[in-house]
Design a protein around this motif. Structure first.
Motif, PDB file in Angstrom:
ATOM      1  N   ALA A 228      -0.798 -38.687  15.580  1.00  0.00           N
ATOM      2  CA  ALA A 228      -0.567 -40.113  15.860  1.00  0.00           C
ATOM      3  C   ALA A 228       0.254 -40.264  17.137  1.00  0.00           C
ATOM      4  CB  ALA A 228       0.139 -40.781  14.680  1.00  0.00           C
TER       5      ALA A 228
ATOM      6  N   ASN B 145       7.581 -48.698   5.698  1.00  0.00           N
ATOM      7  CA  ASN B 145       6.653 -47.734   6.316  1.00  0.00           C
ATOM      8  C   ASN B 145       7.397 -46.919   7.381  1.00  0.00           C
ATOM      9  OD1 ASN B 145       4.514 -46.290   7.289  1.00  0.00           O
ATOM     10  ND2 ASN B 145       3.127 -48.050   7.467  1.00  0.00           N
TER      11      ASN B 145
ATOM     12  N   HIS C 285       0.837 -48.990   2.345  1.00  0.00           N
ATOM     13  CA  HIS C 285       1.618 -50.062   2.959  1.00  0.00           C
ATOM     14  C   HIS C 285       0.766 -51.279   3.315  1.00  0.00           C
ATOM     15  CE1 HIS C 285       5.194 -47.661   2.974  1.00  0.00           C
ATOM     16  NE2 HIS C 285       4.558 -46.672   3.566  1.00  0.00           N
TER      17      HIS C 285
ATOM     18  N   ARG D 140       1.155 -35.462  10.003  1.00  0.00           N
ATOM     19  CA  ARG D 140       2.329 -34.601  10.232  1.00  0.00           C
ATOM     20  C   ARG D 140       1.993 -33.392  11.116  1.00  0.00           C
ATOM     21  NH1 ARG D 140       6.574 -36.600   7.797  1.00  0.00           N
ATOM     22  NH2 ARG D 140       7.774 -34.776   8.409  1.00  0.00           N
ATOM     23  N   GLN D 141       1.107 -33.628  12.063  1.00  0.00           N
ATOM     24  CA  GLN D 141       0.797 -32.604  13.072  1.00  0.00           C
ATOM     25  C   GLN D 141       0.965 -33.168  14.475  1.00  0.00           C
ATOM     26  OE1 GLN D 141      -2.952 -30.420  12.080  1.00  0.00           O
ATOM     27  NE2 GLN D 141      -2.880 -31.610  10.187  1.00  0.00           N
ATOM     28  N   GLY D 142       1.568 -34.359  14.544  1.00  0.00           N
ATOM     29  CA  GLY D 142       1.795 -34.971  15.852  1.00  0.00           C
ATOM     30  C   GLY D 142       0.572 -35.657  16.435  1.00  0.00           C
TER      31      GLY D 142
ATOM     32  N   ARG E 124       9.260 -44.988  12.569  1.00  0.00           N
ATOM     33  CA  ARG E 124       9.883 -43.843  13.273  1.00  0.00           C
ATOM     34  C   ARG E 124       9.037 -43.439  14.483  1.00  0.00           C
ATOM     35  NH1 ARG E 124      11.938 -41.608   8.078  1.00  0.00           N
ATOM     36  NH2 ARG E 124       9.959 -40.499   7.847  1.00  0.00           N
TER      37      ARG E 124
ATOM     38  N   ALA F  39      -2.902 -43.297   1.983  1.00  0.00           N
ATOM     39  CA  ALA F  39      -2.934 -43.747   3.384  1.00  0.00           C
ATOM     40  C   ALA F  39      -2.761 -45.262   3.480  1.00  0.00           C
ATOM     41  CB  ALA F  39      -4.237 -43.325   4.055  1.00  0.00           C
TER      42      ALA F  39
ATOM     43  N   TRP G 140      -1.977 -47.502  14.423  1.00  0.00           N
ATOM     44  CA  TRP G 140      -2.430 -46.146  14.093  1.00  0.00           C
ATOM     45  C   TRP G 140      -2.726 -46.005  12.612  1.00  0.00           C
ATOM     46  CZ3 TRP G 140       1.897 -46.445  17.590  1.00  0.00           C
ATOM     47  CH2 TRP G 140       3.062 -46.934  16.981  1.00  0.00           C
TER      48      TRP G 140
ATOM     49  N   ILE H 175      -4.080 -42.415  10.420  1.00  0.00           N
ATOM     50  CA  ILE H 175      -4.555 -41.032  10.518  1.00  0.00           C
ATOM     51  C   ILE H 175      -4.858 -40.532   9.103  1.00  0.00           C
ATOM     52  CG2 ILE H 175      -3.852 -38.648  11.109  1.00  0.00           C
ATOM     53  CD1 ILE H 175      -4.321 -40.233  13.629  1.00  0.00           C
TER      54      ILE H 175
ATOM     55  N   PRO I 269       7.210 -43.690   8.329  1.00  0.00           N
ATOM     56  CA  PRO I 269       6.463 -42.896   9.307  1.00  0.00           C
ATOM     57  C   PRO I 269       5.993 -43.736  10.488  1.00  0.00           C
ATOM     58  CG  PRO I 269       5.783 -42.326   7.084  1.00  0.00           C
ATOM     59  CD  PRO I 269       6.676 -43.530   6.953  1.00  0.00           C
ATOM     60  N   SER I 270       5.651 -44.993  10.225  1.00  0.00           N
ATOM     61  CA  SER I 270       5.147 -45.846  11.296  1.00  0.00           C
ATOM     62  C   SER I 270       6.280 -46.304  12.219  1.00  0.00           C
ATOM     63  CB  SER I 270       4.406 -47.038  10.680  1.00  0.00           C
ATOM     64  OG  SER I 270       3.702 -47.730  11.675  1.00  0.00           O
TER      65      SER I 270
ATOM     66  N   THR J 275       5.200 -53.272  11.481  1.00  0.00           N
ATOM     67  CA  THR J 275       4.877 -52.635  10.214  1.00  0.00           C
ATOM     68  C   THR J 275       5.799 -53.208   9.141  1.00  0.00           C
ATOM     69  OG1 THR J 275       4.442 -50.503   9.147  1.00  0.00           O
ATOM     70  CG2 THR J 275       6.473 -50.660  10.444  1.00  0.00           C
TER      71      THR J 275
HETATM   72  C1  LIG Z   1       1.976 -43.559  10.450  1.00  0.00           C
HETATM   73  C2  LIG Z   1       0.951 -42.455  10.646  1.00  0.00           C
HETATM   74  C3  LIG Z   1      -0.188 -42.976  11.539  1.00  0.00           C
HETATM   75  C4  LIG Z   1       1.595 -41.248  11.324  1.00  0.00           C
HETATM   76  O1  LIG Z   1       0.561 -40.293  11.595  1.00  0.00           O
HETATM   77  P1  LIG Z   1       0.877 -38.751  11.861  1.00  0.00           P
HETATM   78  O2  LIG Z   1      -0.278 -38.188  12.638  1.00  0.00           O
HETATM   79  O3  LIG Z   1       1.292 -38.091  10.625  1.00  0.00           O
HETATM   80  O4  LIG Z   1       2.130 -38.901  12.861  1.00  0.00           O
HETATM   81  P2  LIG Z   1       2.907 -37.731  13.564  1.00  0.00           P
HETATM   82  O5  LIG Z   1       2.398 -36.397  13.115  1.00  0.00           O
HETATM   83  O6  LIG Z   1       2.894 -38.012  15.021  1.00  0.00           O
HETATM   84  O7  LIG Z   1       4.373 -37.961  12.984  1.00  0.00           O
HETATM   85  C5  LIG Z   1       4.575 -38.035  11.591  1.00  0.00           C
HETATM   86  C6  LIG Z   1       5.703 -37.138  11.175  1.00  0.00           C
HETATM   87  O8  LIG Z   1       5.312 -35.778  11.278  1.00  0.00           O
HETATM   88  C7  LIG Z   1       6.268 -35.067  12.054  1.00  0.00           C
HETATM   89  N1  LIG Z   1       5.555 -33.995  12.738  1.00  0.00           N
HETATM   90  C8  LIG Z   1       4.913 -34.042  13.912  1.00  0.00           C
HETATM   91  N2  LIG Z   1       4.367 -32.845  14.205  1.00  0.00           N
HETATM   92  C9  LIG Z   1       4.681 -32.031  13.163  1.00  0.00           C
HETATM   93  C10 LIG Z   1       4.411 -30.688  12.885  1.00  0.00           C
HETATM   94  N3  LIG Z   1       3.702 -29.933  13.720  1.00  0.00           N
HETATM   95  N4  LIG Z   1       4.881 -30.174  11.712  1.00  0.00           N
HETATM   96  C11 LIG Z   1       5.597 -30.937  10.863  1.00  0.00           C
HETATM   97  N5  LIG Z   1       5.890 -32.242  11.093  1.00  0.00           N
HETATM   98  C12 LIG Z   1       5.438 -32.764  12.222  1.00  0.00           C
HETATM   99  C13 LIG Z   1       6.830 -36.098  12.979  1.00  0.00           C
HETATM  100  O9  LIG Z   1       8.091 -35.730  13.493  1.00  0.00           O
HETATM  101  C14 LIG Z   1       6.936 -37.278  12.057  1.00  0.00           C
HETATM  102  O10 LIG Z   1       8.067 -37.141  11.209  1.00  0.00           O
HETATM  103  P3  LIG Z   1       8.840 -38.436  10.613  1.00  0.00           P
HETATM  104  O11 LIG Z   1       7.817 -39.303   9.907  1.00  0.00           O
HETATM  105  O12 LIG Z   1       9.816 -37.819   9.667  1.00  0.00           O
HETATM  106  O13 LIG Z   1       9.445 -39.132  11.773  1.00  0.00           O
HETATM  107  C15 LIG Z   1       0.371 -41.972   9.289  1.00  0.00           C
HETATM  108  O14 LIG Z   1       1.435 -41.696   8.423  1.00  0.00           O
HETATM  109  C16 LIG Z   1      -0.589 -42.930   8.642  1.00  0.00           C
HETATM  110  O15 LIG Z   1      -1.773 -42.993   8.990  1.00  0.00           O
HETATM  111  N6  LIG Z   1      -0.123 -43.713   7.661  1.00  0.00           N
HETATM  112  C17 LIG Z   1      -0.990 -44.559   6.888  1.00  0.00           C
HETATM  113  C18 LIG Z   1      -1.503 -45.749   7.674  1.00  0.00           C
HETATM  114  C19 LIG Z   1      -0.379 -46.608   8.148  1.00  0.00           C
HETATM  115  O16 LIG Z   1       0.521 -46.942   7.391  1.00  0.00           O
HETATM  116  N7  LIG Z   1      -0.469 -46.981   9.460  1.00  0.00           N
HETATM  117  C20 LIG Z   1       0.535 -47.799  10.077  1.00  0.00           C
HETATM  118  C21 LIG Z   1       0.370 -49.219   9.723  1.00  0.00           C
HETATM  119  S1  LIG Z   1       1.610 -50.238  10.510  1.00  0.00           S
END
Ligand SMILES: CC(C)(COP(=O)(O)OP(=O)(O)OC[C@H]1O[C@@H](n2cnc3c(N)ncnc32)[C@H](O)[C@@H]1OP(=O)(O)O)[C@@H](O)C(=O)NCCC(=O)NCCS
Length: 187
Positions: free
Chosen positions: A111, A139, A37, A107-109, A144, A34, A99, A101, A141-142, A135
């Motif tokens: 964030a 990074n 980055h 990856r459940q939407g 995007r 987590a 954010w 998470i 995921p962030s 970011t």
């Molecule tokens: C960045 C971060 C907050 C995203 O959190 P998350 O809850 O996984 O975000 P989401 O679920 O909304 O989206 C993440 C991915 O899952 C996908 N997703 C969303 N719902 C989904 C589902 N039901 N099934 C599968 N994939 C899904 C999204 O499309 C997105 O895909 P992408 O990364 O290829 O664009 C998380 O990766 C994190 O905490 N990272 C570590 C801390 C960090 O780096 N924070 C940012 C600092 S700048």
């Protein structure tokens, strides 16, 4: 002191911090994946100090980085929200959206849902004119998520809290104005 805000979405609640959140937040902040980055994972003491700063911001303003929990299964799964940026750069003063998470809940939407709640609060009752996010380029995921939220790429910058030459210093900035947020919602 303003009344602390709590935000409710379809699946999530964003609320002020409680003592019981320290352990799950420390586990998230200690997780190497987590935190890959960030310059380093946090110790429990660093995580506690971060939670105290987040709660102090909420106490001062009524809003901040909230504790994220599932409405169906209360308990901290992350931190998402808005914060006055506490350092200087070309684009400050500014309010950032950010954010973090827990890996098991990614990856459940979550964030995205939490960020949309925070943007609606920021451009609605809080009355902000612009919200930024930033970011590291690696990074994906962030950044995007920033793009899914309708934010636009701004200027690159070096994080002022990291020294020149530090590998984590280069950052990318995204911006969203209230006018663009309203226009996107009107379709
Ligand atoms: C960045 C971060 C907050 C995203 O959190 P998350 O809850 O996984 O975000 P989401 O679920 O909304 O989206 C993440 C991915 O899952 C996908 N997703 C969303 N719902 C989904 C589902 N039901 N099934 C599968 N994939 C899904 C999204 O499309 C997105 O895909 P992408 O990364 O290829 O664009 C998380 O990766 C994190 O905490 N990272 C570590 C801390 C960090 O780096 N924070 C940012 C600092 S700048």
């Amino acid at each position: 002191m303003p009344e602390p805000m709590t935000l409710e979405g379809p699946r999530l609640r964003l609320r002020p911090w409680r003592e019981a959140d320290r352990a799950p937040l420390a586990a998230l902040n200690a997780d190497p994946e987590a935190m890959r980055h960030f310059p380093a994972p946090m110790t429990a003491a660093e995580s506690d100090a971060w939670m105290d700063r987040l709660q102090a911001h909420i106490a001062a303003h009524g809003w901040g980085f909230w504790c994220v929990e599932r409405r169906a299964a209360p308990g901290c799964i992350g931190a998402v929200g808005l914060m006055h940026i506490p350092w200087e750069a070309a684009f400050t003063p500014a309010v950032e959206i950010g954010w973090r998470i827990a890996p098991a809940a990614q990856r459940q939407g979550f964030a995205e849902e939490a960020a949309r709640l925070a943007l609606a609060a920021g451009f609605g009752p809080i009355g902000l004119a612009e919200i930024v996010s930033f970011t590291r380029p690696a990074n994906a995921p962030s950044w995007r998520l920033m793009e899914r939220l309708g934010m636009s790429r701004g200027e690159d910058f070096g994080h002022p809290r990291l020294p020149e030459g530090h590998p984590a210093r280069p950052h990318i900035l995204y911006r969203l104005s209230r006018a663009d947020w309203v226009a996107q919602r009107l379709g």
